[in-house]
Design a protein around this motif. Structure first.
Motif, PDB file in Angstrom:
ATOM      1  N   VAL A 123      14.605  20.226 -20.779  1.00  0.00           N
ATOM      2  CA  VAL A 123      13.827  19.128 -20.206  1.00  0.00           C
ATOM      3  C   VAL A 123      13.243  18.329 -21.367  1.00  0.00           C
ATOM      4  O   VAL A 123      12.544  18.887 -22.219  1.00  0.00           O
ATOM      5  CB  VAL A 123      12.695  19.636 -19.284  1.00  0.00           C
ATOM      6  N   ASP A 124      13.553  17.030 -21.400  1.00  0.00           N
ATOM      7  CA  ASP A 124      13.121  16.175 -22.507  1.00  0.00           C
ATOM      8  C   ASP A 124      11.678  15.717 -22.326  1.00  0.00           C
ATOM      9  O   ASP A 124      11.384  14.529 -22.132  1.00  0.00           O
ATOM     10  CB  ASP A 124      14.063  14.972 -22.641  1.00  0.00           C
ATOM     11  N   HIS A 125      10.792  16.669 -22.380  1.00  0.00           N
ATOM     12  CA  HIS A 125       9.343  16.444 -22.325  1.00  0.00           C
ATOM     13  C   HIS A 125       8.762  17.645 -23.066  1.00  0.00           C
ATOM     14  O   HIS A 125       8.958  18.782 -22.625  1.00  0.00           O
ATOM     15  CB  HIS A 125       8.887  16.416 -20.863  1.00  0.00           C
TER      16      HIS A 125
ATOM     17  N   CYS B 141       7.038  14.761 -15.871  1.00  0.00           N
ATOM     18  CA  CYS B 141       6.196  13.600 -15.565  1.00  0.00           C
ATOM     19  C   CYS B 141       5.950  13.516 -14.067  1.00  0.00           C
ATOM     20  O   CYS B 141       4.840  13.214 -13.622  1.00  0.00           O
ATOM     21  CB  CYS B 141       6.864  12.311 -16.055  1.00  0.00           C
TER      22      CYS B 141
ATOM     23  N   LEU C 156       9.273  13.207 -25.924  1.00  0.00           N
ATOM     24  CA  LEU C 156      10.533  13.929 -25.811  1.00  0.00           C
ATOM     25  C   LEU C 156      10.450  15.389 -26.228  1.00  0.00           C
ATOM     26  O   LEU C 156      11.076  16.247 -25.624  1.00  0.00           O
ATOM     27  CB  LEU C 156      11.623  13.232 -26.629  1.00  0.00           C
ATOM     28  N   ASN C 157       9.692  15.669 -27.282  1.00  0.00           N
ATOM     29  CA  ASN C 157       9.628  17.053 -27.769  1.00  0.00           C
ATOM     30  C   ASN C 157       8.372  17.237 -28.613  1.00  0.00           C
ATOM     31  O   ASN C 157       7.585  16.310 -28.791  1.00  0.00           O
ATOM     32  CB  ASN C 157      10.894  17.425 -28.550  1.00  0.00           C
TER      33      ASN C 157
ATOM     34  N   TYR D 277       4.633   7.647 -18.786  1.00  0.00           N
ATOM     35  CA  TYR D 277       5.382   8.187 -17.655  1.00  0.00           C
ATOM     36  C   TYR D 277       6.859   7.829 -17.789  1.00  0.00           C
ATOM     37  O   TYR D 277       7.203   6.715 -18.167  1.00  0.00           O
ATOM     38  CB  TYR D 277       4.816   7.595 -16.366  1.00  0.00           C
ATOM     39  N   ASP D 278       7.722   8.780 -17.477  1.00  0.00           N
ATOM     40  CA  ASP D 278       9.161   8.534 -17.390  1.00  0.00           C
ATOM     41  C   ASP D 278       9.583   8.954 -15.986  1.00  0.00           C
ATOM     42  O   ASP D 278       9.517  10.139 -15.658  1.00  0.00           O
ATOM     43  CB  ASP D 278       9.906   9.338 -18.444  1.00  0.00           C
TER      44      ASP D 278
ATOM     45  N   HIS E 194       4.335  11.369 -21.598  1.00  0.00           N
ATOM     46  CA  HIS E 194       5.727  11.723 -21.875  1.00  0.00           C
ATOM     47  C   HIS E 194       6.047  11.590 -23.362  1.00  0.00           C
ATOM     48  O   HIS E 194       5.896  10.510 -23.942  1.00  0.00           O
ATOM     49  CB  HIS E 194       6.672  10.837 -21.063  1.00  0.00           C
TER      50      HIS E 194
ATOM     51  N   HIS F 237      12.285   9.495 -14.647  1.00  0.00           N
ATOM     52  CA  HIS F 237      13.428  10.402 -14.585  1.00  0.00           C
ATOM     53  C   HIS F 237      13.079  11.804 -15.078  1.00  0.00           C
ATOM     54  O   HIS F 237      13.904  12.709 -14.993  1.00  0.00           O
ATOM     55  CB  HIS F 237      14.597   9.836 -15.387  1.00  0.00           C
ATOM     56  N   CYS F 238      11.872  11.986 -15.599  1.00  0.00           N
ATOM     57  CA  CYS F 238      11.447  13.266 -16.179  1.00  0.00           C
ATOM     58  C   CYS F 238      10.793  14.139 -15.109  1.00  0.00           C
ATOM     59  O   CYS F 238       9.784  13.744 -14.515  1.00  0.00           O
ATOM     60  CB  CYS F 238      10.457  13.005 -17.321  1.00  0.00           C
TER      61      CYS F 238
END
Length: 149
Positions: free
Chosen positions: A101-103, A13, A54-55, A6-7, A52, A9-10
């Protein structure tokens, strides 16, 4: 690897945890699919892993395989429900490719004859030995010790 459960800030998430409301269309133990709130066309769905990453390149293969296994069913449902003539299945990986979005996530975008989305992208041809050179570089990267990570 930047994979975390979990992040805070995402936004994806937070959607997975129910902290941000969403219109979920499919959920499994490892993935969730929901309607994009700013769709390219009505019925635009996002498919995301629950953990989570990033990509796409940072997804563990097992999670990527699970999400990939959901794609045909989701695409059929999106196309049928939207009445689309076709669809795009797109991953924007990195800022240069339009990832905002960095997920890691997939877009399923319904397409209609004469809609306002511009396609195809411009294409070019390889010059000289360029095709052979890039093929060899990709093969070398695939066979490197880091390729399995």
């Amino acid at each position: 690897m930047s994979g975390h459960a979990y992040d805070p800030h995402c936004p994806f998430c937070r959607i997975v945890r129910g902290e941000i409301p969403s219109s979920k269309v499919l959920e499994t133990d490892d993935a969730v699919a929901f309607l994009d709130i700013n769709p390219v066309n009505p019925g635009h769905v996002l498919l995301v892993p629950k953990t989570h990453h990033l990509n796409l390149t940072e997804l563990p293969e097992a999670i990527a395989a699970h999400l990939g296994s959901l794609v045909p069913r989701l695409c059929r449902a999106v196309q049928a429900a939207s009445g689309a003539d076709g669809f795009h299945l797109i991953v924007n990986n990195g800022r240069a490719a339009g990832q905002t979005v960095d997920h890691g996530h997939w877009h399923i975008i319904p397409r209609f004859q004469n809609d306002s989305v511009h396609w195809p992208w411009p294409h070019t041809q390889y010059a000289g030995e360029e095709l052979s050179q890039i093929r060899h570089r990709i093969e070398r990267a695939l066979n490197s010790p880091n390729a399995a990570n």
